[in-house]
Design a protein around this motif. Structure first.
Motif, PDB file in Angstrom:
ATOM      1  N   GLU A 161       0.835  -1.199   0.000  1.00  0.00           N
ATOM      2  CA  GLU A 161       0.000   0.000   0.000  1.00  0.00           C
ATOM      3  C   GLU A 161       0.870   1.250   0.000  1.00  0.00           C
ATOM      4  O   GLU A 161       0.643   2.201  -0.746  1.00  0.00           O
ATOM      5  CB  GLU A 161      -0.911   0.007   1.225  1.00  0.00           C
ATOM      6  CG  GLU A 161      -1.868   1.169   1.222  1.00  0.00           C
ATOM      7  CD  GLU A 161      -2.784   1.148   2.435  1.00  0.00           C
ATOM      8  OE1 GLU A 161      -2.649   0.240   3.277  1.00  0.00           O
ATOM      9  OE2 GLU A 161      -3.605   2.068   2.528  1.00  0.00           O
ATOM     10  N   ASN A 162       1.873   1.198   0.826  1.00  0.00           N
ATOM     11  CA  ASN A 162       2.807   2.310   0.939  1.00  0.00           C
ATOM     12  C   ASN A 162       3.460   2.651  -0.389  1.00  0.00           C
ATOM     13  O   ASN A 162       3.557   3.804  -0.778  1.00  0.00           O
ATOM     14  CB  ASN A 162       3.908   1.883   1.900  1.00  0.00           C
ATOM     15  CG  ASN A 162       4.005   2.815   3.057  1.00  0.00           C
ATOM     16  OD1 ASN A 162       4.234   3.995   2.841  1.00  0.00           O
ATOM     17  ND2 ASN A 162       3.785   2.336   4.250  1.00  0.00           N
ATOM     18  N   LYS A 163       3.908   1.573  -1.028  1.00  0.00           N
ATOM     19  CA  LYS A 163       4.551   1.721  -2.331  1.00  0.00           C
ATOM     20  C   LYS A 163       3.618   2.452  -3.296  1.00  0.00           C
ATOM     21  O   LYS A 163       4.008   3.410  -3.978  1.00  0.00           O
ATOM     22  CB  LYS A 163       4.895   0.332  -2.870  1.00  0.00           C
ATOM     23  CG  LYS A 163       5.582   0.306  -4.228  1.00  0.00           C
ATOM     24  CD  LYS A 163       6.998   0.853  -4.151  1.00  0.00           C
ATOM     25  CE  LYS A 163       7.768   0.518  -5.439  1.00  0.00           C
ATOM     26  NZ  LYS A 163       7.027   0.748  -6.687  1.00  0.00           N
ATOM     27  N   GLN A 186      -4.921   1.240  -4.862  1.00  0.00           N
ATOM     28  CA  GLN A 186      -4.443   1.370  -3.489  1.00  0.00           C
ATOM     29  C   GLN A 186      -5.579   1.154  -2.488  1.00  0.00           C
ATOM     30  O   GLN A 186      -5.386   0.547  -1.437  1.00  0.00           O
ATOM     31  CB  GLN A 186      -3.805   2.754  -3.324  1.00  0.00           C
ATOM     32  CG  GLN A 186      -3.506   3.157  -1.893  1.00  0.00           C
ATOM     33  CD  GLN A 186      -4.523   4.145  -1.397  1.00  0.00           C
ATOM     34  OE1 GLN A 186      -4.826   5.129  -2.068  1.00  0.00           O
ATOM     35  NE2 GLN A 186      -5.046   3.884  -0.223  1.00  0.00           N
ATOM     36  N   GLN A 187      -6.759   1.629  -2.834  1.00  0.00           N
ATOM     37  CA  GLN A 187      -7.844   1.488  -1.877  1.00  0.00           C
ATOM     38  C   GLN A 187      -8.334   0.052  -1.763  1.00  0.00           C
ATOM     39  O   GLN A 187      -8.737  -0.380  -0.687  1.00  0.00           O
ATOM     40  CB  GLN A 187      -8.988   2.431  -2.239  1.00  0.00           C
ATOM     41  CG  GLN A 187      -8.777   3.778  -1.565  1.00  0.00           C
ATOM     42  CD  GLN A 187      -9.706   4.840  -2.070  1.00  0.00           C
ATOM     43  OE1 GLN A 187     -10.359   4.668  -3.104  1.00  0.00           O
ATOM     44  NE2 GLN A 187      -9.758   5.941  -1.361  1.00  0.00           N
TER      45      GLN A 187
ATOM     46  N   LEU B 157       4.378   1.373  12.708  1.00  0.00           N
ATOM     47  CA  LEU B 157       5.104   2.379  11.936  1.00  0.00           C
ATOM     48  C   LEU B 157       4.609   2.454  10.501  1.00  0.00           C
ATOM     49  O   LEU B 157       4.462   3.543   9.933  1.00  0.00           O
ATOM     50  CB  LEU B 157       6.605   2.058  11.960  1.00  0.00           C
ATOM     51  CG  LEU B 157       7.276   2.341  13.301  1.00  0.00           C
ATOM     52  CD1 LEU B 157       8.669   1.722  13.341  1.00  0.00           C
ATOM     53  CD2 LEU B 157       7.363   3.845  13.548  1.00  0.00           C
ATOM     54  N   LEU B 158       4.325   1.294   9.923  1.00  0.00           N
ATOM     55  CA  LEU B 158       3.821   1.276   8.549  1.00  0.00           C
ATOM     56  C   LEU B 158       2.478   1.973   8.451  1.00  0.00           C
ATOM     57  O   LEU B 158       2.218   2.735   7.521  1.00  0.00           O
ATOM     58  CB  LEU B 158       3.721  -0.171   8.060  1.00  0.00           C
ATOM     59  CG  LEU B 158       5.026  -0.776   7.554  1.00  0.00           C
ATOM     60  CD1 LEU B 158       4.923  -2.283   7.461  1.00  0.00           C
ATOM     61  CD2 LEU B 158       5.401  -0.189   6.189  1.00  0.00           C
ATOM     62  N   LEU B 164       0.180   9.193   6.843  1.00  0.00           N
ATOM     63  CA  LEU B 164       0.800  10.437   6.381  1.00  0.00           C
ATOM     64  C   LEU B 164       0.726  10.555   4.868  1.00  0.00           C
ATOM     65  O   LEU B 164       0.439  11.627   4.331  1.00  0.00           O
ATOM     66  CB  LEU B 164       2.250  10.498   6.852  1.00  0.00           C
ATOM     67  CG  LEU B 164       2.401  10.786   8.345  1.00  0.00           C
ATOM     68  CD1 LEU B 164       3.830  10.536   8.787  1.00  0.00           C
ATOM     69  CD2 LEU B 164       2.001  12.226   8.646  1.00  0.00           C
ATOM     70  N   LEU B 165       0.966   9.455   4.184  1.00  0.00           N
ATOM     71  CA  LEU B 165       0.898   9.470   2.726  1.00  0.00           C
ATOM     72  C   LEU B 165      -0.511   9.796   2.253  1.00  0.00           C
ATOM     73  O   LEU B 165      -0.700  10.592   1.326  1.00  0.00           O
ATOM     74  CB  LEU B 165       1.341   8.106   2.173  1.00  0.00           C
ATOM     75  CG  LEU B 165       2.844   7.836   2.225  1.00  0.00           C
ATOM     76  CD1 LEU B 165       3.133   6.362   2.014  1.00  0.00           C
ATOM     77  CD2 LEU B 165       3.574   8.660   1.175  1.00  0.00           C
TER      78      LEU B 165
END
Lengths: 194, 194
Positions: A161-163, A186-187, B157-158, B164-165
DNA sequence: TCGACTATGTATAACGC
DNA sequence: TGCGTTATACATAGTCG
């Protein structure tokens, strides 16, 4: 015995305490061994680190003679081993069931007069306890492994997801617009594990 | 630690042995106490003189019940038996590593038929193996719990980074620009655990 | 975190009563 | 037998890599 005299009280600094423990533990067990050999006496020492590890020395050099003494000695030691194991495990809050199981067992053993138990009785009892122990232990390991597995999965998804979010921001910076397709993906990932 | 280096083997001279025992016993119990205080760990040490007297130290930190019980058991035993026993040294009593223990065990179990191992040998062997087992098991649990703890931390943390993203993207959508301050924060979080 | 080093405090072997 | 003294070996606290 070092560069400086140390006061005998709990060492505050954790790393120092750990180092001192390592050294002194080794020293203590060595001394225990020396006494037992030099003076030809029976010595036993057990040490538990507070991270749960067991260190021990035991010279069982003067048993035998009466079978009775021999037996009771070994049984006493066995008892310690068993109880130690229990105590260690029950330290962890998520395994209270095991503590309860053992409490019950201890009560039962106390209620019974040791003299009334025949060897046969004890053999049966031992078998039952061993079975319960194995089952409990197996369940514990299983649950912990499941937990670890689940957490790894979660981690993977979160990274994924972060990516995507980062890619999204990058493309925004480059194009000056929000990439709706990427957001959509992403969602879906987010929903999958929440 | 004296006028002369002493070899670690049974002191032949009885009076010397007695004197050495007195001194070293005192020293050993002192050291045991020091370790338990300095390093904040649980330590128990018991010494039987070969005249049947018991000397002991125990720091009853979280093993109160166990050590108490051990103590009373041993004291009761002491009352009954004041006989001195014949020396009989266990082959297995002083293994420094578990690997060594297991190797020897395997070898002996393979190359001997049951007749060559006495009950006494087997009792000692059983004891050593049990101790090794307990240590291994305890270590396993400890490592697994550490692992779970670490993974939970990572997860936290993730999620934080993710949040934040997402905030970042939201603000982009609203303002039509990249929020640099928010990006800065997000990147610090990323660095923190990668 | 880990092992190696070393200056120093401790434990204790031998001795004397 | 046991205690005190002394010389010496040993254990280890702090330090460095």
């Amino acid at each position: 015995m070092g560069r400086k005299k140390v006061e005998i009280k709990r060492i505050q600094e954790k790393s120092c305490r750990q180092v001192a423990f390592c050294k002194r533990r080794k020293g203590l067990l060595k001394k225990a061994k020396e006494v037992s050999i030099l003076c030809d006496v029976d010595v036993a020492a057990v040490i538990f680190s507070n991270s749960g590890r067991l260190y021990q020395f035991s010279s069982t050099n003067s048993l035998t003679g009466t079978l009775q003494r021999y037996k009771s000695h070994v049984e006493a030691e066995k008892e310690i081993c068993t109880e130690i194991q229990v105590t260690e495990h029950s330290k962890y809050s998520s395994f209270t069931t095991m503590g309860e199981l053992l409490q019950t067992t201890e009560r039962e053993l106390e209620e019974t007069n040791a003299d009334d138990l025949t060897v046969t009785d004890l053999v049966h009892l031992e078998k039952d306890l061993e079975a319960a122990l194995i089952q409990t232990r197996s369940r514990k390991t299983h649950l912990m492994l499941e937990s670890v597995k689940g957490l790894h999965e979660k981690e993977k998804l979160l990274r994924e997801e972060n990516k995507l979010l980062e890619d999204n921001i990058s493309s925004i910076k480059k194009n000056g617009t929000v990439n709706e397709m990427s957001m959509g993906r992403q969602q879906r990932v987010t929903l999958k594990f929440l």
